[in-house]
Design a protein around this motif. Structure first.
Motif, PDB file in Angstrom:
ATOM      1  N   MET A 116      13.343 -21.806  47.476  1.00  0.00           N
ATOM      2  CA  MET A 116      12.703 -22.760  46.087  1.00  0.00           C
ATOM      3  C   MET A 116      11.910 -22.264  45.852  1.00  0.00           C
ATOM      4  O   MET A 116      11.838 -22.054  44.902  1.00  0.00           O
ATOM      5  N   LEU A 205      20.294 -30.376  50.024  1.00  0.00           N
ATOM      6  CA  LEU A 205      20.274 -30.481  49.144  1.00  0.00           C
ATOM      7  C   LEU A 205      19.471 -30.913  48.029  1.00  0.00           C
ATOM      8  O   LEU A 205      19.629 -29.765  46.519  1.00  0.00           O
ATOM      9  N   PHE A 206      18.515 -31.034  48.400  1.00  0.00           N
ATOM     10  CA  PHE A 206      17.663 -30.767  46.922  1.00  0.00           C
ATOM     11  C   PHE A 206      16.273 -29.795  46.938  1.00  0.00           C
ATOM     12  O   PHE A 206      16.662 -28.862  45.496  1.00  0.00           O
ATOM     13  N   PHE A 208      17.858 -26.808  46.868  1.00  0.00           N
ATOM     14  CA  PHE A 208      20.206 -26.074  46.543  1.00  0.00           C
ATOM     15  C   PHE A 208      19.538 -26.729  44.845  1.00  0.00           C
ATOM     16  O   PHE A 208      19.484 -25.548  43.952  1.00  0.00           O
ATOM     17  N   CYS A 209      19.652 -27.927  44.382  1.00  0.00           N
ATOM     18  CA  CYS A 209      19.553 -28.099  42.927  1.00  0.00           C
ATOM     19  C   CYS A 209      18.774 -27.667  42.276  1.00  0.00           C
ATOM     20  O   CYS A 209      18.801 -26.827  41.086  1.00  0.00           O
ATOM     21  N   VAL A 210      16.883 -27.728  42.787  1.00  0.00           N
ATOM     22  CA  VAL A 210      16.061 -26.954  42.586  1.00  0.00           C
ATOM     23  C   VAL A 210      16.381 -25.436  42.635  1.00  0.00           C
ATOM     24  O   VAL A 210      15.252 -25.269  41.281  1.00  0.00           O
ATOM     25  N   THR A 211      16.812 -25.016  42.893  1.00  0.00           N
ATOM     26  CA  THR A 211      16.971 -23.134  42.857  1.00  0.00           C
ATOM     27  C   THR A 211      18.000 -23.237  41.865  1.00  0.00           C
ATOM     28  O   THR A 211      17.820 -21.971  41.849  1.00  0.00           O
ATOM     29  N   VAL A 212      18.354 -23.373  42.322  1.00  0.00           N
ATOM     30  CA  VAL A 212      20.171 -23.547  41.079  1.00  0.00           C
ATOM     31  C   VAL A 212      19.232 -23.487  39.782  1.00  0.00           C
ATOM     32  O   VAL A 212      20.195 -23.317  38.652  1.00  0.00           O
ATOM     33  N   PHE A 213      18.320 -24.626  39.208  1.00  0.00           N
ATOM     34  CA  PHE A 213      17.712 -24.918  37.749  1.00  0.00           C
ATOM     35  C   PHE A 213      17.002 -23.732  37.601  1.00  0.00           C
ATOM     36  O   PHE A 213      17.168 -24.038  36.710  1.00  0.00           O
ATOM     37  N   THR A 246      25.610 -20.962  49.470  1.00  0.00           N
ATOM     38  CA  THR A 246      27.142 -21.806  49.819  1.00  0.00           C
ATOM     39  C   THR A 246      27.684 -20.848  50.793  1.00  0.00           C
ATOM     40  O   THR A 246      28.022 -21.969  51.951  1.00  0.00           O
TER      41      THR A 246
END
Length: 357
Positions: A116, A205-206, A208-213, A246
């Motif tokens: 992240m 989860l948090f 992961f979301c930051v990294t994807v963004f 994933t």
């Protein structure tokens, strides 16, 4: 983790797992492969990052941190292999059990947080280069961030440091290590819920979301630029990071939540699937060197120099460039009339070529 009561009676599914020799051998073989790739790949990477890469930018600091956690996992896995091949019999005492368990899980969650951080650094460098220029270039900020990661992870995993994680199973006459946890490890179900929520949502989860963004924003930004090579590397880096999340981290954390809920509220188990998912979580340590390659141009250049893959210093490539050129460069010379006036270009070293981050 079976989350059983204080009694030693386990469910049949867990007992059958401990008696399944094929499963333990298969998991051990996977761990052996991981250890070999981990130690070679990350050992080579840490040598490049520490001794061949300068200056130590924030991205390099994060990569060094990630590599050290991977090497710690590689050093700890042989104990897990011996434990499983001995029929889940732990002979090294509760303190060593707690220590190695902590290494195992801190590697997973520190890896997630470090990925992240690398994603955020890429985001700041490409999407917000002017606004965050000073912050991003401060190596001290990256060092402080690494310490903060460890602080967060150790705070969440604190119950594992204060609990005897060994468990004697009289039916099988074995003492397990972190394969059976008592319900009274935590005072009540609310404490278990907080522990589970912190591990799955805060540490997985948090981030992961930051990294994807971050990576989606970076790719969208580069899509409008003419730097196609940089865009391709950013896309490859994003793909590798998403694959790690994933296939390495997601199954383990989802099954952890599923199994714990089943054990606490329904007296059922998904532990065998969770045990197998731990193998996938270890594979991240083998994929991390690919992240370094696509995330750091300095790492990329040093690696190419070491393995003699210089893009421009190769004689063959320079001959081709000179042959295809329509104008004679002042840096090209004729090498012998008996060689059909073959041209050899005198090009600068690849270490002097700078490309945008």
């Amino acid at each position: 983790m079976t989350g059983n009561s204080s009694s030693s009676r386990l469910d049949n599914a867990t007992l059958s797992l401990f008696q399944n020799t094929n499963t333990s051998v298969a998991i051990s073989l996977v761990y052996l492969v991981v250890v070999a790739i981990n130690l070679v790949g990350n050992g080579f990477s840490i040598w490049i990052l520490l001794f061949r890469t300068s200056p130590k930018t924030p991205s390099i600091v994060f990569m060094i941190h990630l590599t050290l956690t991977d090497l710690a996992l590689g050093a700890a896995l042989p104990f897990q292999i011996a434990y499983q091949l001995q029929g889940y019999q732990w002979n090294l005492g509760p303190n060593m059990c707690s220590f190695l368990t902590l290494i195992f899980y801190t590697n997973m969650y520190c890896s997630i947080l470090t990925m992240m951080a690398i994603g955020i650094d890429r985001y700041l460098g490409i999407v917000r280069p002017m606004l965050f220029r000073q912050i991003r270039r401060r190596k001290s900020m990256a060092v402080v961030s690494c310490f903060l990661m460890w602080g967060v992870v150790l705070s969440v995993l604190y119950p594992l440091m204060t609990t005897d994680l060994t468990f004697y199973i009289p039916e099988l006459h074995i003492t397990t290590c972190f394969d059976v946890l008592k319900k009274d490890m935590l005072p009540n179900q609310a404490a278990w819920a907080a522990f589970l929520f912190s591990m799955v949502f805060l540490l997985f989860l948090f981030p992961f979301c930051v990294t994807v963004f971050c990576y989606i924003t970076v790719i969208r930004k580069l899509a409008s630029d003419s730097k196609t090579a940089q865009k391709k590397r950013a896309i490859r880096l994003a793909i590798i990071v998403l694959v790690v999340f994933t296939f390495c981290f997601a199954p383990n954390n989802i099954l952890l939540m599923t199994h714990t809920i089943l054990r606490l509220f329904y007296e059922k188990s998904a532990y065998q699937a969770y045990k197998l998912s731990l193998c996938l979580s270890c594979l991240n340590s083998c994929l991390d060197p690919f992240i370094y390659y696509f995330a750091s141009k300095d790492f990329r250049q040093k690696l190419r120099q070491i393995v003699n893959l210089h893009t421009l210093s190769s004689v063959d490539s320079t001959k081709m460039e000179c042959k295809e050129s329509t104008l004679y460069s002042p840096h090209c010379t004729v090498e012998g009339q008996n060689r059909e006036h073959r041209k050899v270009c005198l090009t600068p070293s690849t270490s002097q070529l700078k490309e945008p981050e």
